[in-house]
Design an enzyme around this catalytic site. Structure first.
Site, PDB file in Angstrom:
ATOM      1  N   SER A 110     -11.631 -21.277 -16.472  1.00  0.00           N
ATOM      2  CA  SER A 110     -11.300 -22.405 -17.334  1.00  0.00           C
ATOM      3  C   SER A 110     -11.334 -21.963 -18.794  1.00  0.00           C
ATOM      4  O   SER A 110     -10.650 -21.013 -19.164  1.00  0.00           O
ATOM      5  CB  SER A 110     -12.261 -23.569 -17.058  1.00  0.00           C
ATOM      6  OG  SER A 110     -11.812 -24.759 -17.655  1.00  0.00           O
ATOM      7  N   ARG A 140     -17.139 -37.717 -20.684  1.00  0.00           N
ATOM      8  CA  ARG A 140     -17.423 -36.880 -19.518  1.00  0.00           C
ATOM      9  C   ARG A 140     -16.768 -37.450 -18.263  1.00  0.00           C
ATOM     10  O   ARG A 140     -16.217 -36.705 -17.450  1.00  0.00           O
ATOM     11  CB  ARG A 140     -18.934 -36.771 -19.320  1.00  0.00           C
ATOM     12  CG  ARG A 140     -19.359 -36.044 -18.061  1.00  0.00           C
ATOM     13  CD  ARG A 140     -18.910 -34.603 -18.052  1.00  0.00           C
ATOM     14  NE  ARG A 140     -19.548 -33.871 -16.948  1.00  0.00           N
ATOM     15  CZ  ARG A 140     -19.325 -32.600 -16.682  1.00  0.00           C
ATOM     16  NH1 ARG A 140     -18.493 -31.905 -17.432  1.00  0.00           N
ATOM     17  NH2 ARG A 140     -19.935 -32.007 -15.684  1.00  0.00           N
ATOM     18  N   ASP A 158      -5.395 -27.440  -8.313  1.00  0.00           N
ATOM     19  CA  ASP A 158      -5.802 -27.538  -9.719  1.00  0.00           C
ATOM     20  C   ASP A 158      -4.635 -28.075 -10.533  1.00  0.00           C
ATOM     21  O   ASP A 158      -3.671 -27.367 -10.797  1.00  0.00           O
ATOM     22  CB  ASP A 158      -6.227 -26.153 -10.221  1.00  0.00           C
ATOM     23  CG  ASP A 158      -6.747 -26.170 -11.657  1.00  0.00           C
ATOM     24  OD1 ASP A 158      -6.672 -27.229 -12.312  1.00  0.00           O
ATOM     25  OD2 ASP A 158      -7.222 -25.110 -12.116  1.00  0.00           O
ATOM     26  N   HIS A 217      -9.679 -28.324  -9.952  1.00  0.00           N
ATOM     27  CA  HIS A 217      -9.981 -27.313 -10.963  1.00  0.00           C
ATOM     28  C   HIS A 217     -11.369 -26.711 -10.783  1.00  0.00           C
ATOM     29  O   HIS A 217     -11.569 -25.506 -10.978  1.00  0.00           O
ATOM     30  CB  HIS A 217      -9.861 -27.938 -12.355  1.00  0.00           C
ATOM     31  CG  HIS A 217     -10.238 -27.017 -13.461  1.00  0.00           C
ATOM     32  ND1 HIS A 217      -9.522 -25.868 -13.740  1.00  0.00           N
ATOM     33  CD2 HIS A 217     -11.264 -27.050 -14.367  1.00  0.00           C
ATOM     34  CE1 HIS A 217     -10.077 -25.243 -14.772  1.00  0.00           C
ATOM     35  NE2 HIS A 217     -11.135 -25.933 -15.155  1.00  0.00           N
ATOM     36  N   ASP A 218     -12.339 -27.527 -10.425  1.00  0.00           N
ATOM     37  CA  ASP A 218     -13.717 -27.046 -10.304  1.00  0.00           C
ATOM     38  C   ASP A 218     -13.937 -26.114  -9.123  1.00  0.00           C
ATOM     39  O   ASP A 218     -15.064 -25.650  -8.916  1.00  0.00           O
ATOM     40  CB  ASP A 218     -14.682 -28.231 -10.193  1.00  0.00           C
ATOM     41  CG  ASP A 218     -15.293 -28.601 -11.535  1.00  0.00           C
ATOM     42  OD1 ASP A 218     -14.974 -27.931 -12.533  1.00  0.00           O
ATOM     43  OD2 ASP A 218     -16.083 -29.566 -11.586  1.00  0.00           O
TER      44      ASP A 218
END
EC number: 2.3.1.31
Length: 382
Positions: free
Chosen positions: A155, A225, A321, A354-355
């Site tokens: 990232s 967040r 992602d 993505h994570d």
């Protein structure tokens, strides 16, 4: 050893830039007396050829493989860093530092401005990914390392890896870029702006001077967040984990968290504010938005990597992602190839979004381990 057993850092702490070496920034600003917080794992070998720099993502820090001092949670990449793992302190001297602008010990907006005796707040200069890397390069030199065996990151960490390859190709042997891109897209900038506006709309933000008033814009940071966390996931993962499951037996017929996914996001937001600074969030997301490797090379990405043709690259993307999609990673690989660099690439099938680069992904682990093993042979480390 259990998969998430912590390992003891071999060293670390805070390194202060010499008084005669201020950090000069892309914006034209200067930071005097800059401090960089870092951790190291393992030992530097005799010829200083086994050093690995790990670059963290937006909300990460230097505690890559040891418990977080605030939350007590395991290091954010303990899956990959440790005995018998791809990044092994028995073989590698592993360095990870908190980026400048951060809030885990490195100089940032929450630090004390020596000129005023107060926290910097918004008087802290705007920073870039290149500024972060410039500070890291000085830290690496201070640790006695001239050339890194590998620079690794996912990232925003992957952005730093690319910047290293552009600015310091002679100081690195190999590079691993995970779930990243060579510039921030309009969509990503838009999501960051939503988060920044949430923070700045919180009455407790106080124009960035909240520390002077003894308050924190916790509600705004929590919403920022929550919005960002959605982009780190994927629809299939959300459906698999939560679907439309209710938090309780029935609907509240109000605006409490009826659905489990709502409760999950609220928890992500509320727990985040305990470990992160709101102004740091503004500064680091802005640095990511400004990131565009090709911009200073006539808009041609391959030109940016001309000096990096001797660096070995591994680029990994994830099929679900949508923050940094595979197409953007392929664009990077094509540019590296055009520049004459050796670039290995794989798209990993995953529904974790993505994570995924932070989660249990055996295919990623195997790809990373294979690439590093090959690079170690070429480097003469085995």
């Amino acid at each position: 050893m259990a998969a998430l057993d912590p390992i003891t850092p071999a060293g670390g702490g805070t390194w202060r830039f010499p008084a005669n070496e201020p950090l000069r920034l892309d914006s034209g600003g200067v930071i005097e007396g800059l401090e960089i917080a870092y951790q190291t794992y393992g030992q530097l070998n005799a010829d200083k050829s086994n050093a690995v720099l790990i670059c963290h993502a937006l909300t990460g820090d230097q505690h890559v493989a040891s418990p977080h001092p605030t939350t007590g949670k395991p290091g954010w990449w303990q899956r990959l860093v440790g005995p018998g793992k791809p990044l092994d302190p028995a073989r590698h001297f592993i360095i990870c530092s908190n980026v400048i602008g951060g809030c885990m010990g490195s100089t940032g907006p929450a630090s004390i401005n020596p000129a005023t005796g107060k926290t910097y707040g918004l008087s802290f200069p705007v920073i870039t990914i290149a500024d972060m890397v410039r500070a890291q390069a000085m830290l690496v030199s201070a640790l006695g390392v001239e050339t890194l065996f590998a620079v690794v990151g996912g990232s925003m960490g992957g952005m730093q890896v690319q910047q290293w390859a552009v600015d310091y190709p002679e100081r690195m042997f190999s590079a691993v870029v995970l779930a990243s891109a060579s510039r921030h897209s309009a969509q990503n900038i838009a999501f960051h702006e939503v988060g920044r506006q949430a923070i700045m709309a919180d009455p407790d933000w106080r124009g960035g001077a909240y520390a002077e008033h003894g308050v924190r814009p916790e509600k705004g940071l929590a919403v920022a967040r929550m919005a960002a966390h959605i982009t780190y996931l994927s629809e299939p993962a959300l459906q698999r984990k939560f679907g439309r499951e209710l938090q309780r037996d029935g609907l509240s017929w109000g605006f409490d968290a009826d659905f489990q996914v709502e409760s999950y996001l609220r928890h992500q937001g509320s727990s985040f504010v305990d470990r992160f600074d709101a102004n740091s969030y503004l500064y680091i997301t802005r640095a990511m938005d400004y990131f565009d490797i090709a911009a200073s090379h006539g808009g041609v990405l391959a030109k940016a990597f001309t000096r990096a043709r001797n660096v070995r690259f591994c680029v990994l993307s994830f099929s679900s992602d949508w923050l940094y999609p595979t197409a953007e990673n392929r664009h990077l690989v094509r540019a590296l190839t055009a520049a004459g660099a050796r670039a290995a690439f794989a798209e990993i099938e995953s529904d974790k979004g993505h994570d995924a680069f932070l989660l249990d992904e055996p295919v990623m682990d195997a790809a990373l381990e294979g690439f590093l093993a090959s690079a170690e042979r070429d480097r003469g480390l085995v």
